[in-house]
Design a protein around this motif. Structure first.
Motif, short mmCIF file in Angstrom:
data_model
loop_
_atom_site.label_atom_id
_atom_site.label_comp_id
_atom_site.label_asym_id
_atom_site.label_seq_id
_atom_site.Cartn_x
_atom_site.Cartn_y
_atom_site.Cartn_z
N LEU A 161 0.51 -0.82 -0.37
CA LEU A 161 -0.04 0.18 0.09
C LEU A 161 1.17 0.80 0.32
CD1 LEU A 161 -2.96 1.40 -0.16
CD2 LEU A 161 -2.28 1.45 2.78
N TYR A 162 0.37 2.35 -1.24
CA TYR A 162 1.61 3.45 -0.96
C TYR A 162 0.72 4.49 -1.17
CZ TYR A 162 5.66 0.63 -3.21
OH TYR A 162 6.64 -0.71 -3.17
N ASN A 163 1.18 5.46 -0.84
CA ASN A 163 0.62 6.75 -1.20
C ASN A 163 1.08 8.30 -1.87
OD1 ASN A 163 -1.35 8.38 -0.04
ND2 ASN A 163 -0.22 9.65 0.38
N ASN A 164 0.01 8.29 -3.13
CA ASN A 164 1.01 9.62 -3.74
C ASN A 164 0.04 10.72 -3.16
OD1 ASN A 164 0.67 11.32 -6.65
ND2 ASN A 164 2.89 10.00 -6.67
N SER A 165 1.16 11.87 -2.82
CA SER A 165 0.41 13.14 -2.79
C SER A 165 -0.53 13.96 -3.50
CB SER A 165 1.62 13.93 -2.43
OG SER A 165 2.21 14.81 -2.90
N ILE A 166 -0.23 13.55 -5.10
CA ILE A 166 -0.98 14.12 -5.76
C ILE A 166 -2.00 12.98 -5.87
CG2 ILE A 166 -1.50 14.80 -8.54
CD1 ILE A 166 0.29 16.33 -6.57
N THR A 167 -1.95 11.50 -6.68
CA THR A 167 -3.24 10.56 -6.39
C THR A 167 -3.91 9.72 -5.50
OG1 THR A 167 -1.56 8.70 -7.42
CG2 THR A 167 -2.04 10.78 -8.28
N GLY A 168 -3.35 9.86 -4.59
CA GLY A 168 -3.82 9.35 -3.31
C GLY A 168 -3.29 7.83 -3.09
N PRO A 169 -3.60 6.76 -2.31
CA PRO A 169 -3.25 5.35 -1.86
C PRO A 169 -3.59 4.74 -3.42
CG PRO A 169 -4.96 5.85 0.14
CD PRO A 169 -4.92 7.41 -1.59
N TYR A 170 -2.52 3.73 -3.57
CA TYR A 170 -2.69 3.10 -4.09
C TYR A 170 -2.01 1.55 -4.55
CZ TYR A 170 1.71 4.31 -5.83
OH TYR A 170 4.08 4.47 -5.80
N VAL A 171 -2.18 0.13 -4.93
CA VAL A 171 -1.94 -0.71 -4.20
C VAL A 171 -1.38 -1.15 -5.82
CG1 VAL A 171 -1.92 -3.10 -3.58
CG2 VAL A 171 -3.86 -1.08 -2.75
N LYS A 172 0.07 -2.24 -5.06
CA LYS A 172 0.98 -3.01 -6.15
C LYS A 172 1.23 -4.16 -5.56
CE LYS A 172 4.52 -0.61 -8.20
NZ LYS A 172 6.07 -0.20 -8.21
N VAL A 173 0.94 -5.53 -6.21
CA VAL A 173 1.04 -6.88 -5.57
C VAL A 173 2.24 -7.45 -6.50
CG1 VAL A 173 -0.40 -9.12 -5.73
CG2 VAL A 173 -1.74 -7.09 -5.41
N LEU A 174 2.96 -8.46 -5.43
CA LEU A 174 3.98 -8.96 -6.00
C LEU A 174 3.49 -10.23 -5.83
CD1 LEU A 174 5.53 -6.87 -3.81
CD2 LEU A 174 7.21 -7.45 -5.57
N TYR A 175 3.81 -11.31 -6.80
CA TYR A 175 3.99 -12.95 -6.89
C TYR A 175 5.03 -13.11 -7.10
CZ TYR A 175 1.62 -17.74 -6.97
OH TYR A 175 2.09 -18.93 -7.56
N ASN A 176 5.64 -13.88 -5.50
CA ASN A 176 7.16 -14.28 -5.98
C ASN A 176 7.87 -13.66 -6.09
OD1 ASN A 176 5.96 -16.87 -4.95
ND2 ASN A 176 6.08 -17.85 -6.99
N GLY A 177 7.72 -11.95 -6.18
CA GLY A 177 8.60 -10.85 -6.11
C GLY A 177 8.56 -10.50 -7.51
N GLU A 178 7.43 -10.67 -8.01
CA GLU A 178 7.52 -10.00 -9.27
C GLU A 178 6.39 -9.52 -9.51
OE1 GLU A 178 10.30 -9.31 -11.38
OE2 GLU A 178 10.80 -11.77 -10.64
N TYR A 179 5.79 -8.54 -10.04
CA TYR A 179 4.99 -7.20 -9.75
C TYR A 179 3.68 -8.31 -11.08
CZ TYR A 179 6.75 -3.56 -6.79
OH TYR A 179 6.76 -3.02 -5.86
N MET A 180 2.88 -7.88 -10.96
CA MET A 180 1.34 -8.36 -11.05
C MET A 180 1.06 -7.08 -11.88
SD MET A 180 1.59 -12.24 -11.21
CE MET A 180 3.55 -11.10 -11.72
N PRO A 181 0.45 -8.00 -13.02
CA PRO A 181 -0.52 -6.76 -13.25
C PRO A 181 -2.64 -7.15 -12.55
CG PRO A 181 -1.05 -8.68 -15.08
CD PRO A 181 -0.02 -9.28 -13.93
N LEU A 182 -2.85 -5.67 -12.60
CA LEU A 182 -3.95 -5.32 -11.70
C LEU A 182 -4.54 -4.68 -11.95
CD1 LEU A 182 -2.50 -4.91 -8.08
CD2 LEU A 182 -3.59 -6.51 -8.57
N CYS A 183 -5.09 -3.63 -12.21
CA CYS A 183 -6.23 -2.69 -12.87
C CYS A 183 -6.14 -3.10 -14.44
CB CYS A 183 -6.50 -1.62 -12.24
SG CYS A 183 -6.95 -1.06 -10.79
N SER A 184 -5.12 -3.17 -14.93
CA SER A 184 -4.56 -3.37 -17.25
C SER A 184 -3.72 -4.37 -16.77
CB SER A 184 -4.67 -2.17 -17.06
OG SER A 184 -3.60 -1.35 -16.73
N ILE A 185 -3.89 -4.96 -18.16
CA ILE A 185 -2.35 -5.74 -18.17
C ILE A 185 -1.23 -5.02 -17.93
CG2 ILE A 185 -3.57 -5.77 -20.41
CD1 ILE A 185 -1.91 -8.57 -18.26
N GLN A 186 -1.10 -3.55 -18.64
CA GLN A 186 -0.09 -2.79 -19.12
C GLN A 186 0.26 -2.59 -17.79
OE1 GLN A 186 -3.17 -2.48 -20.39
NE2 GLN A 186 -3.46 -3.09 -22.34
#
Length: 442
Positions: A346-371
């Motif tokens: 869980l991150y926070n960006n002072s402009i866009t607000g809170p966002y999430v990134k997900v790692l599976y076995n140490g690699e980031y996964m596509p969440l809201c879009s494949i890009q």
């Protein structure tokens, strides 16, 4: 002009600085003894839910803990370098191998324990229990425990009430029976006939021992994977390519068995994701100071989460296996093997607000879009909370205020209570009759 541009760039960088607020990690336990008794069983080794973590599994979890330490303590200083009970919360399903995994993981994450006060003379006795003959171990110095190890509390729930990590659901077995009757399961099962034939010949299975079912084949795979991880004996004639084929379809077998429909995915992912968002919400609204939650769990919990995140499904895996046209943009086909892990940042960006990134076995996964591998917290939360169901109702679990007396009280106690109550009523009735007769005599 150049200096102005540099100033603007630096100002933008400062204003848009991303801050890591919290992490929730869930991992499968490390390598264990085989769950099933289907190949050269050692009756002295615990099987099933009692299967223990092996030394290989301990090592896996210890190194995973070191990886987590490097990422969230050394590279990104989210956590203190030594254990702080106000920063982390660790939980485990109530199973030996997951509890052992949690302890091993934390040994890697927090390798250094505390020191005791440097007492001398008569005060040194304060470090000993009152038992006669108790002495300070040689060489322990001021370490609290030998080798300066650290022990951290692990929280757990009784298995029958652990919906988030153990996926306890009384109706689960009924769903499995129905899943094995579907057209999709039959199609995959029929397609695998040659693999069954090769496997039976190479493992020398005859008669009723022969495998002709997708799930049974996966059960054998569990044994061979455990043997491979733990250095135990493997079938001499089982070819590497056959074992690889079984590895390749293990995740599909599990998905078809437990998470074949979207309704089942929604059901089984509900408790865990409710927990994830409740915890992130409490961090964002300032009611929790925890920065790290660790969950020691099982392959089923992680597969349910991956399916809910739309990173895999029974259908997309089946389409790949059956060599059909695959329309799913992303599809994890590899089985959730020992020490596989899923991490929510869980991150926070002072402009866009809170966002999430997900790692599976140490690699980031596509969440809201494949890009992209980021997703606004509000979007991800809304998306997954919309799939939440009434877990207790769907699983046939009695709610706290619906527990029947028979479920709380032994049968003999109920019988005794009823007998006593009837005798009491009869006694009161006799007393009333006697009083009436005495009154009539007067």
């Amino acid at each position: 002009m150049k200096q102005v541009l540099i100033l603007v760039f630096n100002l933008y960088h400062v204003l848009c600085q991303d801050e890591l607020l919290a992490v929730q990690a869930i991992w499968r336990h490390g390598a264990r003894n085989p769950y099933f008794c289907n190949y050269e069983c050692d009756l002295n080794v615990a099987k099933g839910d009692s299967a223990l973590l092996t030394p290989t599994g301990m090592r896996q979890q210890y190194i995973l803990g070191k990886w987590l330490r490097k990422r969230y303590i050394q590279v990104t200083p989210l956590l203190s370098s030594t254990f702080n009970e106000n920063e982390i919360y660790i939980e485990s399903s109530d199973v030996n191998r997951t509890l052992q995994s949690a302890y091993c993981n934390l040994q890697g994450m927090y390798p250094e324990g505390p020191n005791v006060p440097h007492f001398v003379d008569e005060n040194a006795q304060l470090l000993l229990p009152p038992n006669k003959g108790a002495v300070t171990p040689a060489g322990i110095g001021d370490y609290a425990l030998p080798n300066n190890i650290q022990l951290i509390p692990i929280h757990t729930k009784q298995k029958e009430t652990d919906y988030a990590l153990a996926l306890s659901c009384p109706k689960g077995s009924e769903m499995v029976v129905q899943n094995l009757k579907t057209d999709l399961y039959k199609e995959v099962n029929d397609y695998s006939s040659k693999l069954y034939k090769d496997f039976n010949e190479q493992v020398n299975l005859t008669g009723d021992q022969q495998v002709n079912d997708f799930i049974t084949l996966s059960d054998f795979r569990d044994t061979f994977v455990c043997n491979r991880y733990n250095g135990d004996k493997m079938p001499e004639n089982l070819k590497a390519e056959t074992l690889q084929q079984i590895d390749d379809i293990a995740n599909l077998a599990f998905s078809l068995e437990r998470f074949q429909t979207q309704e089942q995915v929604n059901l089984y992912s509900t408790p865990y994701f409710k927990q994830v968002f409740d915890r992130f919400d409490s961090i964002l609204n300032g009611t929790s100071n925890f920065k790290y939650y660790g969950s020691s769990s099982h392959d089923s919990t992680i597969l349910a989460a991956l399916s809910a995140l739309n990173l895999t499904s029974a259908q997309c895996q089946a389409d790949i296996y059956l060599k059909k046209n695959v329309t799913h943009p992303y599809c994890i086909t590899k089985y959730i093997d020992f020490a596989f892990n899923l991490i929510f940042e869980l991150y926070n960006n002072s402009i866009t607000g809170p966002y999430v990134k997900v790692l599976y076995n140490g690699e980031y996964m596509p969440l809201c879009s494949i890009q992209g591998n980021t997703c606004l917290y509000s979007n991800l939360r809304s998306k997954l909370m919309a799939t939440q169901v009434d877990y207790k109702k769907e699983c046939g679990i009695a709610k706290d205020d619906e527990i029947l007396i028979e479920e709380e009280t032994p049968g003999w106690a109920l019988v005794f209570f009823i007998v006593v109550l009837l005798l009491l009523i009869a006694g009161v009735g006799i007393v009333i009759l006697i009083k009436k007769k005495i009154a009539n005599l007067k």
